[in-house]
Write an enzyme that holds these catalytic residues in place. Structure first.
Site, PDB file in Angstrom:
ATOM      1  N   THR A  21     -22.796 -11.423  22.958  1.00  0.00           N
ATOM      2  CA  THR A  21     -23.419 -10.858  24.161  1.00  0.00           C
ATOM      3  C   THR A  21     -23.050 -11.648  25.418  1.00  0.00           C
ATOM      4  O   THR A  21     -22.523 -12.762  25.346  1.00  0.00           O
ATOM      5  CB  THR A  21     -24.950 -10.845  24.031  1.00  0.00           C
ATOM      6  N   CYS A  22     -23.372 -11.068  26.571  1.00  0.00           N
ATOM      7  CA  CYS A  22     -23.064 -11.700  27.855  1.00  0.00           C
ATOM      8  C   CYS A  22     -24.188 -12.618  28.302  1.00  0.00           C
ATOM      9  O   CYS A  22     -24.491 -12.694  29.495  1.00  0.00           O
ATOM     10  CB  CYS A  22     -22.817 -10.632  28.912  1.00  0.00           C
ATOM     11  N   ASP A  23     -24.845 -13.285  27.381  1.00  0.00           N
ATOM     12  CA  ASP A  23     -25.892 -14.243  27.728  1.00  0.00           C
ATOM     13  C   ASP A  23     -25.434 -15.606  27.229  1.00  0.00           C
ATOM     14  O   ASP A  23     -25.085 -15.747  26.054  1.00  0.00           O
ATOM     15  CB  ASP A  23     -27.206 -13.830  27.058  1.00  0.00           C
TER      16      ASP A  23
END
Ligand SMILES: *Cc1c(COP(=O)(O)O)cnc(C)c1O
Length: 380
Positions: free
Chosen positions: A327-329
């Site tokens: 994910t983009c976290d």
């Protein structure tokens, strides 16, 4: 790792259905675990902690084997009832409940509730009159790999007041509970909690209230990268502690295993999306998988749970790498403080098997963060 799971994964690959990560749970392993608990603690009733893995097949099997259930919400109670198990086999074990949920549980037939303060006792007295309550006490959970902090339970000194209040309000002051921390590798940690529990039993009996039950909680480990004692050792050590603190007046006991019941029954197959380096000087590889903290591996938070990972390249030379999710976290990094040794030959597109993932994976998987679906699950 079971042959049945490996065969299932081979079939899935051959059918071209291996497009995302998936968890496969082998019910034969759950059955063996249940029998091992029943044998190791023969006078103790098992209340499976539903949150560890509420798959209907898992709950159904345990119901058929005679297990009881520890539920934390109305939905979990309904999931248990859907197996055909009767409500007498359910404990509403969350100490933090809305009064309307207590009333709903009562209407469904549940008569056993956890409390840890007088305000919760009052809710139960109003919404579930006459029910049995047990008071959760704080205990030392040191050494646990997934500790439970101070969120649940009261100091043991407070428990007599809480249970006496229950008694006055027409409830049955049934007993005490504690939890020595999840993935607790030291069976001797039950000793201190049982000592505190026996003092509460004595205190209340002097006030004319005779408690019946001690809920020994969960905490029984599953095997990850380190060896853990067998469940038999837990049974023997706990029984010795009961004898020591309660003499020949050993109370009724229950356990609430979650991780120890289903952890080793599940394996996740995931895929390497990318292998890269951050600079020419930086020797550390970053390996990105299609599973991370938000779609099943939340227990890697603070790198607390370290899962065994197998690849088709095992046996080749390994080098440590940072392992991260898709994910983009930036929180979605699994192991960085203690980098994970993986074969240098591991390539983009390779599959990896993450073992010991039967507990606390599907239930911790986000609904659609970044569009990634919840963890696909198969129970075989
Ligand atoms: C989560 C939970 C359990 C299960 O703990 P494990 O360490 O997974 O065995 C047992 N009892 C209660 C009250 C819980 O909240």
């Amino acid at each position: 790792m079971t042959d049945r799971i490996l065969q299932f994964l081979r079939d899935r690959r051959e059918a071209g259905r291996d497009t995302g990560p998936c968890l496969v749970v082998d019910l034969d392993v759950v059955r063996e675990n249940y029998r091992a608990f029943a044998k190791a603690l023969p006078d103790t009733r098992v209340f499976y902690a539903v949150k560890a893995n509420p798959a209907p097949e898992v709950l159904g099997l345990l119901a058929r084997l005679g297990s009881c259930f520890d539920a934390a919400s109305v939905v979990e109670i309904e999931q248990v009832l859907a197996t055909g198990a009767s409500p007498e086999r359910i404990s509403f074990g969350n100490t933090i409940k809305k009064e309307r949920d207590i009333a709903r549980a009562y209407a469904l037939g549940v008569r056993l509730f956890a409390v840890d303060c007088e305000a919760e006792v009052e809710k139960i007295a109003r919404a579930a009159p006459g029910s049995r309550v047990f008071c959760r006490i704080l205990c030392d959970g040191s050494g646990a790999e997934w500790p439970l902090s101070r969120k649940f339970g009261c100091a043991a000194e407070l428990a007599p007041r809480v249970l006496e209040h229950a008694h006055r309000l027409g409830l049955v002051a049934h007993g005490l509970s504690f939890h020595v921390g999840s993935q607790q590798p030291n069976p001797r940690m039950w000793d201190g909690a049982l000592k505190a529990a026996s003092a509460v039993f004595r205190d209340l009996s002097e006030r004319g209230i005779n408690l019946q039950m001690v809920n020994l909680g969960g905490g029984f480990p599953t095997k990850y990268t380190k060896d853990v004692p067998a469940v038999k050792t837990y049974g023997q050590t706990i029984f010795r502690a009961l004898r020591k603190h309660f003499g020949n007046r050993i109370p009724e006991t229950i356990i609430e295993p979650g991780r120890g019941m289903v952890g080793n029954a599940g394996i996740i197959e995931a895929e390497v999306i990318l292998v890269s380096k951050k600079s020419d000087e930086d020797k550390m590889r970053w390996v990105y998988l299609d599973i991370g903290k938000f779609n099943g591996l939340a227990e890697t938070t603070d790198e607390m749970i370290r899962y065994p990972i197998r690849t088709a390249f095992d046996g080749d030379r390994t080098e440590p790498c940072v392992l991260a999710g898709p994910t983009c976290d930036s929180v979605d990094v699994l192991y960085e403080k203690s980098p994970y040794p993986l074969p240098v030959s591991l390539e983009i597109g390779a599959k990896v098997l993450i073992e010991g993932t039967g507990a606390y994976t599907t239930t911790y998987s986000a609904v659609g963060f970044n569009g990634f679906p919840p963890l696909e699950t198969h129970v075989i």
